[in-house]
Design a protein around this motif. Sequence first.
Motif, PDB file in Angstrom:
ATOM      1  N   SER A 128     -10.436 -28.882  -7.984  1.00 27.65           N
ATOM      2  CA  SER A 128      -9.807 -29.659  -9.059  1.00 27.65           C
ATOM      3  C   SER A 128     -10.798 -30.729  -9.495  1.00 27.65           C
ATOM      4  O   SER A 128     -11.825 -30.936  -8.831  1.00 27.65           O
ATOM      5  CB  SER A 128      -8.528 -30.323  -8.544  1.00 27.65           C
ATOM      6  N   GLY A 129     -10.460 -31.424 -10.554  1.00 24.67           N
ATOM      7  CA  GLY A 129     -11.299 -32.544 -10.977  1.00 24.67           C
ATOM      8  C   GLY A 129     -11.364 -33.610  -9.901  1.00 24.67           C
ATOM      9  O   GLY A 129     -12.420 -34.190  -9.645  1.00 24.67           O
ATOM     10  N   HIS A 130     -10.233 -33.873  -9.277  1.00 23.00           N
ATOM     11  CA  HIS A 130     -10.219 -34.889  -8.216  1.00 23.00           C
ATOM     12  C   HIS A 130     -11.092 -34.475  -7.040  1.00 23.00           C
ATOM     13  O   HIS A 130     -11.751 -35.315  -6.420  1.00 23.00           O
ATOM     14  CB  HIS A 130      -8.785 -35.123  -7.741  1.00 23.00           C
ATOM     15  N   GLN A 167     -14.646 -35.168  -7.918  1.00 24.71           N
ATOM     16  CA  GLN A 167     -14.960 -36.593  -7.766  1.00 24.71           C
ATOM     17  C   GLN A 167     -15.177 -36.934  -6.292  1.00 24.71           C
ATOM     18  O   GLN A 167     -16.088 -37.679  -5.935  1.00 24.71           O
ATOM     19  CB  GLN A 167     -13.825 -37.447  -8.359  1.00 24.71           C
ATOM     20  N   TYR A 200      -8.510 -42.029 -16.617  1.00 23.31           N
ATOM     21  CA  TYR A 200      -7.314 -41.290 -16.218  1.00 23.31           C
ATOM     22  C   TYR A 200      -6.657 -42.020 -15.032  1.00 23.31           C
ATOM     23  O   TYR A 200      -7.344 -42.392 -14.072  1.00 23.31           O
ATOM     24  CB  TYR A 200      -7.745 -39.877 -15.836  1.00 23.31           C
ATOM     25  N   SER A 233      -7.424 -41.066 -11.458  1.00 24.23           N
ATOM     26  CA  SER A 233      -8.736 -41.479 -10.939  1.00 24.23           C
ATOM     27  C   SER A 233      -8.665 -42.914 -10.443  1.00 24.23           C
ATOM     28  O   SER A 233      -9.283 -43.267  -9.432  1.00 24.23           O
ATOM     29  CB  SER A 233      -9.806 -41.356 -12.025  1.00 24.23           C
ATOM     30  N   GLU A 244     -15.505 -42.820 -18.293  1.00 27.58           N
ATOM     31  CA  GLU A 244     -15.190 -41.764 -19.249  1.00 27.58           C
ATOM     32  C   GLU A 244     -15.645 -42.301 -20.600  1.00 27.58           C
ATOM     33  O   GLU A 244     -15.141 -43.336 -21.033  1.00 27.58           O
ATOM     34  CB  GLU A 244     -13.679 -41.485 -19.282  1.00 27.58           C
ATOM     35  N   ASN A 262      -9.405 -41.114 -21.249  1.00 33.47           N
ATOM     36  CA  ASN A 262      -8.021 -40.648 -21.191  1.00 33.47           C
ATOM     37  C   ASN A 262      -7.180 -41.885 -20.880  1.00 33.47           C
ATOM     38  O   ASN A 262      -7.425 -42.529 -19.874  1.00 33.47           O
ATOM     39  CB  ASN A 262      -7.879 -39.598 -20.075  1.00 33.47           C
ATOM     40  N   ASP A 272     -17.240 -38.880 -16.398  1.00 37.29           N
ATOM     41  CA  ASP A 272     -16.163 -37.879 -16.418  1.00 37.29           C
ATOM     42  C   ASP A 272     -16.027 -37.434 -17.868  1.00 37.29           C
ATOM     43  O   ASP A 272     -15.529 -38.181 -18.714  1.00 37.29           O
ATOM     44  CB  ASP A 272     -14.863 -38.502 -15.893  1.00 37.29           C
ATOM     45  N   THR A 291     -14.321 -34.889 -19.092  1.00 30.84           N
ATOM     46  CA  THR A 291     -13.173 -33.996 -19.230  1.00 30.84           C
ATOM     47  C   THR A 291     -12.569 -34.023 -20.633  1.00 30.84           C
ATOM     48  O   THR A 291     -12.281 -32.976 -21.216  1.00 30.84           O
ATOM     49  CB  THR A 291     -12.084 -34.391 -18.215  1.00 30.84           C
ATOM     50  N   MET A 292     -12.353 -35.218 -21.165  1.00 29.14           N
ATOM     51  CA  MET A 292     -11.594 -35.330 -22.409  1.00 29.14           C
ATOM     52  C   MET A 292     -12.387 -34.858 -23.626  1.00 29.14           C
ATOM     53  O   MET A 292     -11.798 -34.475 -24.626  1.00 29.14           O
ATOM     54  CB  MET A 292     -11.140 -36.781 -22.632  1.00 29.14           C
ATOM     55  N   SER A 344     -12.831 -32.205 -14.959  1.00 34.41           N
ATOM     56  CA  SER A 344     -11.651 -31.470 -14.549  1.00 34.41           C
ATOM     57  C   SER A 344     -11.622 -30.262 -15.480  1.00 34.41           C
ATOM     58  O   SER A 344     -11.311 -30.385 -16.668  1.00 34.41           O
ATOM     59  CB  SER A 344     -10.385 -32.315 -14.742  1.00 34.41           C
ATOM     60  N   THR A 351      -9.623 -28.019 -15.389  1.00 33.46           N
ATOM     61  CA  THR A 351      -8.205 -27.768 -15.623  1.00 33.46           C
ATOM     62  C   THR A 351      -7.843 -27.953 -17.099  1.00 33.46           C
ATOM     63  O   THR A 351      -6.893 -27.342 -17.595  1.00 33.46           O
ATOM     64  CB  THR A 351      -7.378 -28.781 -14.800  1.00 33.46           C
ATOM     65  N   MET A 385      -6.372 -24.711 -12.177  1.00 36.53           N
ATOM     66  CA  MET A 385      -6.943 -25.965 -11.705  1.00 36.53           C
ATOM     67  C   MET A 385      -8.426 -25.745 -11.395  1.00 36.53           C
ATOM     68  O   MET A 385      -8.825 -24.659 -10.967  1.00 36.53           O
ATOM     69  CB  MET A 385      -6.257 -26.431 -10.414  1.00 36.53           C
ATOM     70  N   GLY A 386      -9.216 -26.798 -11.579  1.00 38.34           N
ATOM     71  CA  GLY A 386     -10.625 -26.686 -11.203  1.00 38.34           C
ATOM     72  C   GLY A 386     -11.396 -27.938 -11.561  1.00 38.34           C
ATOM     73  O   GLY A 386     -10.950 -28.762 -12.362  1.00 38.34           O
ATOM     74  N   VAL A 445      -3.121 -32.299 -20.111  1.00 34.17           N
ATOM     75  CA  VAL A 445      -3.735 -32.354 -21.441  1.00 34.17           C
ATOM     76  C   VAL A 445      -4.683 -31.168 -21.556  1.00 34.17           C
ATOM     77  O   VAL A 445      -4.989 -30.505 -20.567  1.00 34.17           O
ATOM     78  CB  VAL A 445      -4.529 -33.669 -21.672  1.00 34.17           C
TER      79      VAL A 445
HETATM   80  C1  LIG Z   1     -10.090 -37.415 -17.513  1.00 34.12           C
HETATM   81  C2  LIG Z   1      -9.587 -36.747 -16.284  1.00 34.12           C
HETATM   82  N1  LIG Z   1     -10.332 -36.780 -15.167  1.00 34.12           N
HETATM   83  C3  LIG Z   1      -9.913 -36.197 -14.032  1.00 34.12           C
HETATM   84  C4  LIG Z   1      -8.684 -35.580 -13.950  1.00 34.12           C
HETATM   85  C5  LIG Z   1      -8.259 -34.989 -12.634  1.00 34.12           C
HETATM   86  O1  LIG Z   1      -8.447 -33.621 -12.659  1.00 34.12           O
HETATM   87  P1  LIG Z   1      -7.553 -32.584 -11.820  1.00 34.12           P
HETATM   88  O2  LIG Z   1      -6.138 -32.769 -12.260  1.00 34.12           O
HETATM   89  O3  LIG Z   1      -8.162 -31.269 -12.174  1.00 34.12           O
HETATM   90  O4  LIG Z   1      -7.759 -32.951 -10.377  1.00 34.12           O
HETATM   91  C6  LIG Z   1      -7.871 -35.517 -15.089  1.00 34.12           C
HETATM   92  C7  LIG Z   1      -6.536 -34.865 -15.030  1.00 34.12           C
HETATM   93  O5  LIG Z   1      -5.652 -35.195 -15.786  1.00 34.12           O
HETATM   94  C8  LIG Z   1      -8.340 -36.118 -16.279  1.00 34.12           C
HETATM   95  O6  LIG Z   1      -7.603 -36.085 -17.411  1.00 34.12           O
END
Ligand SMILES: Cc1ncc(COP(=O)(O)O)c(C=O)c1O
Lengths: 169, 430
Positions: free
Chosen positions: B91-93, B96, B117, B120, B160, B164, B189, B191-192, B211, B213, B223-224, B376
């Motif tokens: 997962s993203g977490h 991290q 987020y 985080s 970020e 987010n 990060d 992700t967004m 993330s 995901t 998830m990833g 999201v």
């Molecule tokens: C910006 C951002 N970073 C990290 C995460 C965490 O990722 P994950 O839910 O895949 O562990 C999220 C999840 O919402 C996220 O939006």
Amino acid sequence: MSDLEYDDELIAGILERTETIAMVGASSNWVRPSHFAMKYLQSKGYRVIPVNPREAGSQLLGETVYADLAAIPDQFQMVDIFRNSKAAGGIADEAAAIKDKGIEFIWMQLGVRNDEAASRAEVAGLNVIMDRCPKIEYGRLYGELSWSGVNSRIISAKRPRIMQRRRNG
Amino acid sequence: MADRGKHQTGFGFETRAIHAGARPEPVTGARNTPIYQTSSYVFEDAEHAADLFNLSRFGFIYSRLTNPTVSVLEERVASLENGRAAVAAASGHAAQFLTFFTLLEPGDEFVASRNLYGGSMTQFGLSFKKLGWTCHFVDGTDPENFRRAITPKTKALFLEVLANPGGIIIDLEKVVEIGKDAGIPVIVDNTMASPYLHQPLEWGADIVIHSTTKYLSGHGTSMGGVVVESGKFDWTQGGKFPSMTEPEPSYHGLTFYETFGDFGFTTKARAVALRDFGPVQSPMNAFMTITGIETLHLRMERHVANAQVVAEYLEGHEKVAWVSYAGLQSSPYRELAQKYLPKGPGAVFNFGLKGGYEAGVHVVETVELFSHLANVGDTRSLIIHPASTTHRQLSPEQQIAAGAGPDVIRLSVGLESVEDLLRDLDQALG
Ligand SMILES: Cc1ncc(COP(=O)(O)O)c(C=O)c1O
């Protein structure tokens, strides 16, 4: 890795033309990068002749260790240098002086770079690669490095032939 | 010798989104990446096994370390971010966690932008504290706040760029400057934004985390997470990163930076953190994510186009008090958005209702097409009222500080017909 750029065709050409590598700074300590590289390159079919004055005369991975390049009785195409950048300069000069042993390529390892020595070697007709590892470049060009998530920078829709050992090495 | 493919220089983002890391399978010729649903791999002989365990040659041992489907995902994301190498996680977490476990020793610190987020913030502020790692949160909208929070124990800056929940953009170049002055890596990060909208390494960041995901998998299926390293950070500076430069006892004293050079960080994250804590991505999820990435460029274009239309519509609605989207003329972040995200500032943003808490609950309960859930970056449009859900445990003051006041609604704009989205919001706003 520094800002040096080498074309994949150049690197691949060197790896394809080379049969025997003299590895300066090859170590009998099996967790040293030079030991990893020697063993890996042997597994890909290269003959690797170790050069290390402190271990001269001993056996390393089936090969005799020589004190310097001039002491090697056989022909070799590449000199792979695992020494610091300053020492690498002297070794490149040494290689240029005995290039009738078949030497075509000087290869300085990751983090090793000596631009003046490289120019001298090129004037002497040798090809020089710096700040790269032949093990890593071989793995990158032939797909093995991708298994560890490394960006090989290779794109192709051609079906690869199955990886073979180069020779029966 | 096996055939080589051509160097990717000159190949565009779209080509790499489809091809990077994935050549046809050599034995069968299978064109799509097979799902290697296997825990382990047969050794050639005892010597081969020993060399693999010692990391002296490349190959597969056990899927807690590497898996051929997962490695396609890793190389593909590394390519899209113009990085040197990547390691995937569950997962993203988890990504991290792998990053900070590889960077930090107990007692170490890092500085993170507060515009993150929420999950985080909890991971860094509470769970990491139990491991002896201290995160100082700062208001990243003034990058100098990062510099002010740096101490001799600080080992990284985290942010970020497109935060987010949306609307806020941090000036990455300034943060990179501060990281360089301190000799510590800057971690983004991404992700967004996804690498289609923004590529942090091109602006000098050292590590990118996703993330997957969210937009990379893109369909709300898997998830990833992924960690990408630029390969350009010098880990020897200041003696700050012993896990990269000192002998590693669990590998007979091997030194990762010296041995693996510019992919030493992800190699260490895999060989130690992933091996010992085990949050691997499954081959099935990697396959879903690889497939998702193949249309990333098309999806992101439509996500931002739809988001712009929805944001403009909401800004003109009489029941809406404010809209926080960096694509709007009214946004204070519009200039930074044009600099860092010229193709569009994402598709997740907040807006405020004049009617407060009651109105917020009413809207999320009345929409028909928007899905009321906590995620999201899906093809589907998503909606949430943070004050009554994700941020319910906080006091009203804390909710407001977290950007989750009683009037706030968060949208993740999907890929449906935009007229249908507007009609749905229209009937829900009443
Ligand atoms: C910006 C951002 N970073 C990290 C995460 C965490 O990722 P994950 O839910 O895949 O562990 C999220 C999840 O919402 C996220 O939006």
